[in-house]
Design an enzyme around this catalytic site. Structure first.
Site, mmCIF file in Angstrom:
data_model
loop_
_atom_site.group_PDB
_atom_site.id
_atom_site.type_symbol
_atom_site.label_atom_id
_atom_site.label_comp_id
_atom_site.label_asym_id
_atom_site.label_seq_id
_atom_site.Cartn_x
_atom_site.Cartn_y
_atom_site.Cartn_z
ATOM 1 N N TRP A 153 13.002 2.070 -5.201
ATOM 2 C CA TRP A 153 13.047 3.454 -4.728
ATOM 3 C C TRP A 153 13.635 3.543 -3.312
ATOM 4 O O TRP A 153 13.735 4.604 -2.735
ATOM 5 C CB TRP A 153 11.635 4.057 -4.706
ATOM 6 C CG TRP A 153 10.630 3.133 -4.077
ATOM 7 C CD1 TRP A 153 10.332 3.013 -2.752
ATOM 8 C CD2 TRP A 153 9.809 2.196 -4.771
ATOM 9 N NE1 TRP A 153 9.393 2.047 -2.566
ATOM 10 C CE2 TRP A 153 9.039 1.527 -3.793
ATOM 11 C CE3 TRP A 153 9.637 1.842 -6.120
ATOM 12 C CZ2 TRP A 153 8.114 0.527 -4.107
ATOM 13 C CZ3 TRP A 153 8.723 0.850 -6.429
ATOM 14 C CH2 TRP A 153 7.969 0.206 -5.444
ATOM 15 N N ARG A 154 14.015 2.415 -2.764
ATOM 16 C CA ARG A 154 14.413 2.390 -1.351
ATOM 17 C C ARG A 154 15.926 2.381 -1.200
ATOM 18 O O ARG A 154 16.621 1.674 -1.924
ATOM 19 C CB ARG A 154 13.818 1.150 -0.682
ATOM 20 C CG ARG A 154 14.254 0.949 0.757
ATOM 21 C CD ARG A 154 13.556 -0.229 1.382
ATOM 22 N NE ARG A 154 12.177 0.074 1.760
ATOM 23 C CZ ARG A 154 11.341 -0.833 2.265
ATOM 24 N NH1 ARG A 154 11.742 -2.082 2.428
ATOM 25 N NH2 ARG A 154 10.108 -0.488 2.601
ATOM 26 N N GLU A 179 5.838 7.196 -3.775
ATOM 27 C CA GLU A 179 4.721 7.317 -2.836
ATOM 28 C C GLU A 179 3.421 7.661 -3.556
ATOM 29 O O GLU A 179 2.355 7.165 -3.203
ATOM 30 C CB GLU A 179 5.026 8.366 -1.761
ATOM 31 C CG GLU A 179 6.105 7.943 -0.773
ATOM 32 C CD GLU A 179 5.776 6.663 -0.013
ATOM 33 O OE1 GLU A 179 4.587 6.277 0.032
ATOM 34 O OE2 GLU A 179 6.697 6.044 0.529
ATOM 35 N N TYR A 232 -0.756 11.300 4.550
ATOM 36 C CA TYR A 232 0.152 10.160 4.494
ATOM 37 C C TYR A 232 1.418 10.484 3.701
ATOM 38 O O TYR A 232 2.549 10.276 4.171
ATOM 39 C CB TYR A 232 -0.517 8.918 3.879
ATOM 40 C CG TYR A 232 0.536 7.940 3.450
ATOM 41 C CD1 TYR A 232 1.221 7.199 4.402
ATOM 42 C CD2 TYR A 232 0.947 7.853 2.119
ATOM 43 C CE1 TYR A 232 2.264 6.362 4.044
ATOM 44 C CE2 TYR A 232 1.985 7.029 1.752
ATOM 45 C CZ TYR A 232 2.632 6.288 2.713
ATOM 46 O OH TYR A 232 3.686 5.487 2.354
ATOM 47 N N ASP A 257 -0.483 4.778 7.101
ATOM 48 C CA ASP A 257 -1.161 4.256 5.911
ATOM 49 C C ASP A 257 -1.999 3.052 6.329
ATOM 50 O O ASP A 257 -2.160 2.777 7.520
ATOM 51 C CB ASP A 257 -0.133 3.886 4.841
ATOM 52 C CG ASP A 257 0.609 2.619 5.198
ATOM 53 O OD1 ASP A 257 0.765 2.348 6.413
ATOM 54 O OD2 ASP A 257 1.016 1.876 4.296
ATOM 55 N N CYS A 310 1.673 -14.447 12.693
ATOM 56 C CA CYS A 310 2.003 -13.996 14.050
ATOM 57 C C CYS A 310 3.161 -14.795 14.655
ATOM 58 O O CYS A 310 3.909 -14.284 15.491
ATOM 59 C CB CYS A 310 0.771 -14.096 14.945
ATOM 60 S SG CYS A 310 -0.643 -13.156 14.329
ATOM 61 N N CYS A 352 1.492 -7.855 21.196
ATOM 62 C CA CYS A 352 0.259 -7.679 20.421
ATOM 63 C C CYS A 352 -0.992 -8.051 21.225
ATOM 64 O O CYS A 352 -1.226 -9.222 21.544
ATOM 65 C CB CYS A 352 0.328 -8.524 19.145
ATOM 66 S SG CYS A 352 -1.076 -8.255 18.045
#
Length: 359
Positions: A21-22, A43, A126, A144, A203, A212
């Site tokens: 869908w992108r 969505e 959202y 989200d 990370c 962060c």
DNA sequence: GACGCGTGGCC
DNA sequence: TGGCCAAGCGT
């Protein structure tokens, strides 16, 4: 040093996921435009549902109903049958309602502003922000579960969820750019899905690890802090699989609203918490030689269900109270939720042996 | 704000 | 293995 927003959009350009869908940045540069219908459909399906679970359903839906007008022309039962197995069935009922409204009141075009989107059934904070951002380039804060995790870690927010939501939204709004807000939102979600994961976040390869605060504490996994959840009660019941001499089984429609609303079921007792741990067959749909044939357990969001399954073979009279009979080989066409497939499989082990995803 | 609302995968 | 988690919404 670049701002967080810039780092994330650059990271997205290089590492974004390819999804049905992108529209990827490179595709957009070649002139491809996001289709609000496909963004909306994806969505809704993605609400509390994993990408991998959604993909086959999204492909089946868009093949069957390529436009919102085609979806509006379908019956609710068609939509529920196609949705069966994906869960949270009020989404499917609201999907159909929303398609009707967009098709008939909006001439088939989705509104682009979040207040108008939020007014549509099944679209909340959202989803309205996601559609406005991804399909219409509106610089709104898309929040989200992924974004909650990324933001609470970036800023080491110790307020437990859901109390922290307003602060999270404010931080997200401050980061959201006026250029490519949709790609930024998707960058945050891809980061949360692939790098800033709930357990063992990566990370070391995170594009914003320098920014962060949670990483600086040494225990980024401790974010987000969440309110404790309640324990699940156990409910008990019995379900009845009637099999005719023509190898058909007896199904009924569940009530339109509430748990598994509008979906199909085999006859069942009420599901109640009981201390005796016993179930009885006096609630059978019609008299027959009901034989115990197994037990199943199914865990819903807010309770655990244990069903004793009873079977009756070779029923010729085909009695019933408002239901219908279906050939076993056609069961996959029915709007059967997973718990009911389990119940039927307890009586007819090979009823669903062929893997049936959507369609 | 709390609760009702599915399912499957993960460790 | 069972508790946790996944792009939430409606009431």
């Amino acid at each position: 040093m670049q701002p967080i927003t810039t780092k994330l959009v650059k990271w997205y350009d290089a590492h974004h996921r390819i999804l049905p869908w992108r529209i990827s940045p490179s595709e957009r540069s070649q002139g491809k435009i996001a289709d609000p219908y496909r963004i909306w459909l994806s969505e809704i399906m993605l609400q509390q549902t994993t990408v991998e679970a959604v993909k086959p359903y999204f492909n089946a839906f868009t093949k069957k109903w390529p436009t919102v007008a085609r979806l509006a022309a379908a019956s609710q039962d068609d939509v529920l049958r196609a949705w069966a197995g994906l869960g949270y069935y009020s989404r499917a009922r609201n999907l159909k309602k929303c398609a009707d409204i967009v098709s008939n009141l909006y001439d088939g075009r989705f509104p682009s502003e979040t207040p108008d989107l939020k007014a549509l059934p099944g679209i909340g904070d959202y989803t309205a922000a996601a559609i406005a951002s991804i399909a219409f380039d509106r610089p709104v804060a898309v929040v989200d579960g992924n974004v909650e995790r990324v933001i609470t870690r970036l800023y080491a927010i110790t307020t437990p969820l859901p109390s922290a939501k307003p602060a999270i939204r404010a931080k997200m709004q401050a980061l959201t750019p006026s250029e490519r807000p949709g790609d930024f939102a998707q960058a945050m979600m891809d980061l949360g899905a692939g790098i800033c994961t709930p357990k063992r976040p990566a990370c070391i390869i995170c594009p914003v690890n320098d920014n962060c605060q949670a990483l600086k504490t040494g225990e980024p996994e401790l974010f987000p802090v969440k309110a404790p959840k309640k324990d699940k009660p156990v409910r008990l019941g019995a379900a009845f699989v009637a099999i005719s001499s023509d190898n058909e089984i007896y199904l009924q429609s569940r009530a339109e609203t509430g748990l598994l609303g509008g979906m199909a079921q085999v006859p069942t007792t009420a599901w109640t918490a009981r201390i005796d741990g016993d179930t009885r067959i006096d609630a059978a749909p019609f008299p027959a030689d009901w034989t115990p044939t197994g037990k199943i357990t199914h865990v819903f969001t807010h309770f655990e269900l244990r069903l004793s399954i009873y079977k009756a073979d070779g029923i010729a009279a085909r009695p019933g109270v408002g239901g219908w009979w279906v050939k076993v080989e056609n069961l996959h066409q029915e709007a059967l939720p997973t718990v009911m497939k389990k119940a039927i499989a307890a009586a007819i082990p090979d009823a669903f042996t062929k893997r049936r995803k959507p369609e």
